[in-house]
Design a protein around this motif. Structure first.
Motif, PDB file in Angstrom:
ATOM      1  N   GLY A 183      53.236  40.252  33.290  1.00 22.68           N
ATOM      2  CA  GLY A 183      53.140  40.499  31.861  1.00 22.68           C
ATOM      3  C   GLY A 183      53.565  41.918  31.499  1.00 22.68           C
ATOM      4  N   VAL A 184      53.145  42.892  32.304  1.00 19.12           N
ATOM      5  CA  VAL A 184      53.540  44.277  32.055  1.00 19.12           C
ATOM      6  C   VAL A 184      55.054  44.433  32.185  1.00 19.12           C
ATOM      7  CG1 VAL A 184      53.414  46.634  32.969  1.00 19.12           C
ATOM      8  CG2 VAL A 184      51.325  45.283  32.706  1.00 19.12           C
ATOM      9  N   SER A 187      56.677  42.935  29.137  1.00 21.24           N
ATOM     10  CA  SER A 187      56.410  43.782  27.974  1.00 21.24           C
ATOM     11  C   SER A 187      57.289  45.029  27.981  1.00 21.24           C
ATOM     12  CB  SER A 187      54.933  44.190  27.947  1.00 21.24           C
ATOM     13  OG  SER A 187      54.092  43.058  27.852  1.00 21.24           O
ATOM     14  N   CYS A 188      57.518  45.583  29.165  1.00 25.61           N
ATOM     15  CA  CYS A 188      58.373  46.773  29.274  1.00 25.61           C
ATOM     16  C   CYS A 188      59.815  46.450  28.881  1.00 25.61           C
ATOM     17  CB  CYS A 188      58.320  47.329  30.697  1.00 25.61           C
ATOM     18  SG  CYS A 188      56.781  48.180  31.094  1.00 25.61           S
ATOM     19  N   ALA A 227      59.820  46.127  25.061  1.00 24.47           N
ATOM     20  CA  ALA A 227      59.664  47.453  24.452  1.00 24.47           C
ATOM     21  C   ALA A 227      60.925  48.297  24.630  1.00 24.47           C
ATOM     22  CB  ALA A 227      58.464  48.162  25.065  1.00 24.47           C
TER      23      ALA A 227
END
Length: 468
Positions: A211-212, A215-216, A219
């Motif tokens: 998930g991180v 998300s990166c 973003a």
């Protein structure tokens, strides 16, 4: 040389430091993730603060990291020192290319200089396992890091004496937010893949890691769209050749790094070969690289990029299929053939990756496009080692060596799929639609020239291809 020399030392590191499979993976991936994360930043630093200065700083950090790696008392310490080593390493290759381009102003001299630099680069990668095997067997695994220190110090002195300082007329601004997102995303993705086997693929820590990473990416896209001088110009990806170059680099180097990671462990632990014998078994790869790399460059220069990519993909598929039946008793001549075919694949793919990355780009953007391709290679190395260790980790830790050979079968089926994807990308990225997309991006970016269909690429492309 340090990119490949560590693989042959993995069994010795595992025994001496009592390293787990994940520890071995991180000893490779800690280096490649940091390298991938800092390549673009290092290029910007060199343009702003001086190429000679940053090159010397990189040599010093790399040498210090190498010395600390040789003294590492634990696996965690080794991984940390490898990351420090990679910070220095990220300042070497892109800055070296910039130094050469700015030193040799005559196009023919420049092409020759880059060709020599590229040849040394390729021979060093091929020589890594051979030299590493001898050093590990005769001196110990720590010696593979000792050898970097005197070479690095000598290079610092030679740079001070012979390399003139140079800077970019208009250096790009630093994009620290994008840089942080790249580092966090790559670390999260690599960690999730490496730890997934032990923690459980559906466990919450692994879900958070993926998930991180996602998300990166989201973003980063949002942030870069609103920057006047982004770390990575997202308009590049509207070009099919450029987008395919990034995917080709990830797939090809994931296949090769996964193969190298398993190869050393298999030869030494499952087959019982010495470190030097295991290194010698990689000689067919080295020979194929030396022969096929210039041939591929000529094909690309003659406008036959599709043929070079298809040959590379077919070679990867063929080698991987040979190894899907790997056992403890597989004849060594059969292994040598598979290794040579793997070398053909890697030797054939490098020039097309760089060509697709920089085709149609203006001179001011060609260096950045090539740097993205280099970053994609390092991302591929990280993912290849992570996948290989995760899919075959149970066999590596098994008490019976026959289990290890059998555990590699799934990895080689995945690598065969990567080869098939390379063939497909080679066809898609070299057709009329791909050339049209490259032309549109070239116009958007203000490219002063672009190679006509079927012709040799412009000088910036030929130089980059010659380097490979």
């Amino acid at each position: 040389m340090d990119v490949t020399i560590v693989n042959v030392a993995l069994p010795a590191i595992r025994r001496d430091l009592r390293a787990s499979v994940a520890g071995l993976q991180w000893s490779i991936d800690g280096y490649s993730v940091v390298m991938a994360s800092f390549l673009l930043l290092s290029g910007s630093m060199a343009d702003r603060f001086g190429r000679r200065r940053i090159f010397q700083l990189g040599l010093a950090i790399f040498s210090l990291g190498s010395l600390l790696c040789s003294l590492a008392p634990t696996t965690s310490a080794l991984v940390g020192f490898r990351m420090l080593q990679a910070v220095g390493g990220s300042m070497l290759n892109p800055v070296a290319m910039s130094i050469i381009v700015n030193t040799f102003t005559d196009p023919r001299e420049r092409a020759r200089a880059i060709g020599i630099w590229g040849a040394v680069f390729g021979v060093s990668m091929a020589a890594g396992p051979l030299l590493g095997g001898v050093l590990v067997e005769r001196v110990g695994w720590r010696s593979i890091f000792w050898v970097n220190v005197p070479i690095g110090l000598l290079a610092v002195w030679l740079t001070a004496r012979f390399v003139s300082e140079s800077r970019a007329d208009k250096p790009r601004r630093f994009d620290l937010v994008a840089q942080a997102l790249v580092i966090l995303g790559l670390m999260a993705l690599t960690s999730a893949v490496i730890e997934g086997r032990s923690a459980g693929w559906w466990s919450w820590p692994i879900a958070v890691g993926f998930g991180v990473a996602l998300s990166c990416v989201v973003a980063l896209v949002f942030w870069e769209k609103h920057r006047t001088e982004p770390l990575l110009d997202l308009r590049f990806f509207r070009s099919l050749p450029f987008s395919s170059a990034t995917l080709l680099a990830v797939l090809a180097f994931a296949a090769f790094s996964g193969f190298l990671f398993l190869n050393s462990l298999y030869l030494q632990e499952a087959r019982g070969l010495s470190a030097s014998a295991a290194g010698f078994m990689t000689l067919p790869i080295a020979l194929a690289l030396i022969v096929c790399s210039p041939l591929s460059g000529r094909l690309v220069g003659a406008g036959r990029t599709r043929l070079a990519i298809v040959v590379a993909g077919v070679a990867v598929v063929t080698a991987a299929l040979i190894l899907t039946g790997l056992s403890r008793d597989t004849p060594l001549p059969m292994l040598a053939v598979a290794y040579a075919v793997f070398g053909v694949g890697l030797g054939s793919i490098n020039a097309p990756i760089t060509n697709n990355a920089v085709s149609g780009m203006p001179r001011s953007q060609a260096g950045l496009a090539a740097a993205v391709a280099s970053t994609s290679r390092q991302v591929g190395v990280s993912l290849g080692v992570a996948l290989a260790g995760s899919l075959a980790g149970g066999g590596i830790e098994a008490a019976h060596h026959a289990d290890f050979a059998e555990a590699t079968h799934l990895v080689f089926w995945v690598i065969a799929a990567f080869g098939g994807a390379i063939v497909a990308l080679g066809i898609v990225s070299t057709g009329k639609r791909a050339r049209a997309s490259a032309a549109r991006v070239a116009t958007l970016l203000g490219a002063p020239e672009m190679a006509p269909s079927g012709s040799a690429p412009p000088f910036t492309v030929r130089v980059a291809v010659e380097a490979e």
